[in-house]
Design a protein around this motif. Structure first.
Motif, PDB file in Angstrom:
ATOM      1  N   UNK A 146       7.201   9.371   9.049  1.00  0.00           N
ATOM      2  CA  UNK A 146       6.453  10.091  10.078  1.00  0.00           C
ATOM      3  C   UNK A 146       7.120  11.425  10.403  1.00  0.00           C
ATOM      4  N   UNK A 147       8.454  11.461  10.316  1.00  0.00           N
ATOM      5  CA  UNK A 147       9.198  12.685  10.623  1.00  0.00           C
ATOM      6  C   UNK A 147       9.278  13.668   9.467  1.00  0.00           C
ATOM      7  N   UNK A 148       8.781  13.287   8.300  1.00  0.00           N
ATOM      8  CA  UNK A 148       8.767  14.205   7.173  1.00  0.00           C
ATOM      9  C   UNK A 148      10.022  14.220   6.337  1.00  0.00           C
ATOM     10  N   UNK A 149      10.960  13.307   6.586  1.00  0.00           N
ATOM     11  CA  UNK A 149      12.200  13.284   5.789  1.00  0.00           C
ATOM     12  C   UNK A 149      11.968  12.707   4.383  1.00  0.00           C
TER      13      UNK A 149
ATOM     14  N   UNK B 186       0.857  -1.178   0.000  1.00  0.00           N
ATOM     15  CA  UNK B 186       0.000   0.000   0.000  1.00  0.00           C
ATOM     16  C   UNK B 186       0.898   1.234   0.000  1.00  0.00           C
ATOM     17  N   UNK B 187       0.548   2.236  -0.788  1.00  0.00           N
ATOM     18  CA  UNK B 187       1.325   3.473  -0.838  1.00  0.00           C
ATOM     19  C   UNK B 187       0.813   4.407   0.245  1.00  0.00           C
ATOM     20  N   UNK B 188       1.680   4.749   1.201  1.00  0.00           N
ATOM     21  CA  UNK B 188       1.265   5.548   2.359  1.00  0.00           C
ATOM     22  C   UNK B 188       2.021   6.868   2.410  1.00  0.00           C
ATOM     23  N   UNK B 189       1.365   7.863   2.982  1.00  0.00           N
ATOM     24  CA  UNK B 189       1.925   9.205   3.171  1.00  0.00           C
ATOM     25  C   UNK B 189       1.485   9.715   4.540  1.00  0.00           C
ATOM     26  N   UNK B 190       2.029  10.862   4.941  1.00  0.00           N
ATOM     27  CA  UNK B 190       1.566  11.496   6.177  1.00  0.00           C
ATOM     28  C   UNK B 190       0.166  12.085   5.953  1.00  0.00           C
TER      29      UNK B 190
ATOM     30  N   UNK C 202      -4.334   2.425  11.052  1.00  0.00           N
ATOM     31  CA  UNK C 202      -5.466   2.306  11.961  1.00  0.00           C
ATOM     32  C   UNK C 202      -5.478   3.418  13.009  1.00  0.00           C
ATOM     33  N   UNK C 203      -4.285   3.883  13.400  1.00  0.00           N
ATOM     34  CA  UNK C 203      -4.196   4.960  14.397  1.00  0.00           C
ATOM     35  C   UNK C 203      -4.304   6.345  13.789  1.00  0.00           C
ATOM     36  N   UNK C 204      -4.290   6.442  12.449  1.00  0.00           N
ATOM     37  CA  UNK C 204      -4.379   7.736  11.780  1.00  0.00           C
ATOM     38  C   UNK C 204      -3.052   8.451  11.636  1.00  0.00           C
ATOM     39  N   UNK C 205      -1.953   7.819  12.002  1.00  0.00           N
ATOM     40  CA  UNK C 205      -0.644   8.457  11.875  1.00  0.00           C
ATOM     41  C   UNK C 205      -0.174   8.495  10.424  1.00  0.00           C
ATOM     42  N   UNK C 206      -0.706   7.587   9.592  1.00  0.00           N
ATOM     43  CA  UNK C 206      -0.408   7.569   8.169  1.00  0.00           C
ATOM     44  C   UNK C 206      -1.714   7.466   7.398  1.00  0.00           C
TER      45      UNK C 206
END
Length: 333
Positions: A204-207, A136-140, A223-227
């Protein structure tokens, strides 16, 4: 007299050959009936405690009861799974030693490294598929693109600006993104890491901007909404993320990328043993306990016949071999 002697000798040879064939068949039947005769060893080319190790132990526990023998997991990590792969290929082919092979072991490594200690097409007897790890392609959550259409527009408007992570150069995550760039006609920067954990932390840190990652590693963050998930690189939506569209739904046709694993024994393992192991493996994959546990892990069961798994290995080697050559990816062992 000489002719008669020759005929007599020939007759004896024929009789002995028939008797020998009958004895061989008898021994084969006896061996099959007695199998397994001792504890079984499942070689895992990854460290203990990881996802692959957990799957092997889960399936091994389910299979050991039916096989009426203890099943011991032997972790042989290192060299991009080639250490474990060699241990499987060089084991005694009596059916008591087999192990996990994945896309890297048998489809990628032979094309990425100049020296590989086995030949995928001749040193293994493929038993069957075990699991598939959808990507799955994930982003912030605050990433500017809200969907795949937006990401594609960003990539085309800013060549070479966006950065994507992988857990290592030459792996299925990296090659999946290389294939995606070719399909879209875009250019992005590859940032390799040593595993999923550091890549996810930098995301998660934006790097970095995005990560094509397996659902097992990303599911807790989603599931936690962090991504946030932009798309699933499978032909159909997956059970773990039913609301996330596929790449095809976003207009990227014929793009599929996932990691997969299966079970293999050394070449020369008796065919009847392969059939028995395949049957017990598929029974384990279909059991409610295993199905529920795999779902919790974000992993899909991938039962196959031995032939279907061998065909998957060959087709994946062909697909990713083309990507490897076009991208010029080479690794040192």
């Amino acid at each position: 007299m000489k002719i008669c002697s020759r005929r007599s000798a020939l007759g004896r040879l024929v009789r002995w050959g028939v008797a020998g064939s009958a004895m061989s068949a008898g021994w084969a039947a006896l061996a099959q009936a007695a199998y397994p005769r001792q504890p079984l060893k499942w070689i895992v080319p990854f460290p203990a405690g990881g996802g692959t190790d957990a799957v092997a132990r889960l399936l091994g526990q389910a299979m050991s009861g039916a096989l009426a023998q203890p099943l011991v997991v032997d972790n042989r990590p290192g060299a991009g799974t080639m250490i474990g792969g060699e241990a499987i290929a060089r084991a005694r082919p009596d059916g008591h030693t087999f192990g996990t092979v994945d896309v890297s072991t048998v489809a990628l490594a032979p094309q990425l490294y100049a020296r590989v200690p086995y030949r995928s097409e001749s040193d293994f007897a493929f038993i069957g598929g075990t699991t598939r790890f959808p990507f799955v392609l994930v982003v912030k959550p605050d990433f500017p693109a809200k969907d795949l259409h937006g990401l594609i527009a960003m990539a085309r408007g800013n060549p070479g600006a966006l950065k994507y992570a992988s857990p290592g150069a030459g792996g299925p995550n990296h090659l999946g993104m290389e294939l995606l760039q070719r399909k879209l006609g875009v250019s992005m920067i590859h940032v390799p890491y040593r595993g999923d954990a550091p890549a996810l932390q930098d995301l998660l840190g934006g790097q970095i901007d995005m990560y094509l990652v397996n659902t097992a590693a990303s599911l807790p963050y989603l599931q936690s909404g962090k991504l946030r998930a932009l798309g699933v690189a499978m032909k159909r939506r997956i059970q773990a993320l039913p609301d996330v569209p596929t790449f095809a739904e976003a207009g990227v046709a014929d793009f599929e990328s996932y990691a997969w694993q299966g079970l293999a024994a050394p070449a020369g393992t008796p065919p009847e043993v392969i059939v028995r192991l395949n049957a017990e493996l598929n029974k384990a994959l279909a059991s409610p306990e295993v199905t529920a546990r795999l779902k919790d892990m974000g992993v899909e069961a991938m039962p196959t016949t031995p032939r279907e798994f061998a065909d998957l290995v060959a087709s994946q080697a062909q697909l990713w071999g083309k990507v490897i050559r076009e991208a010029g990816v080479k690794l040192e062992s």
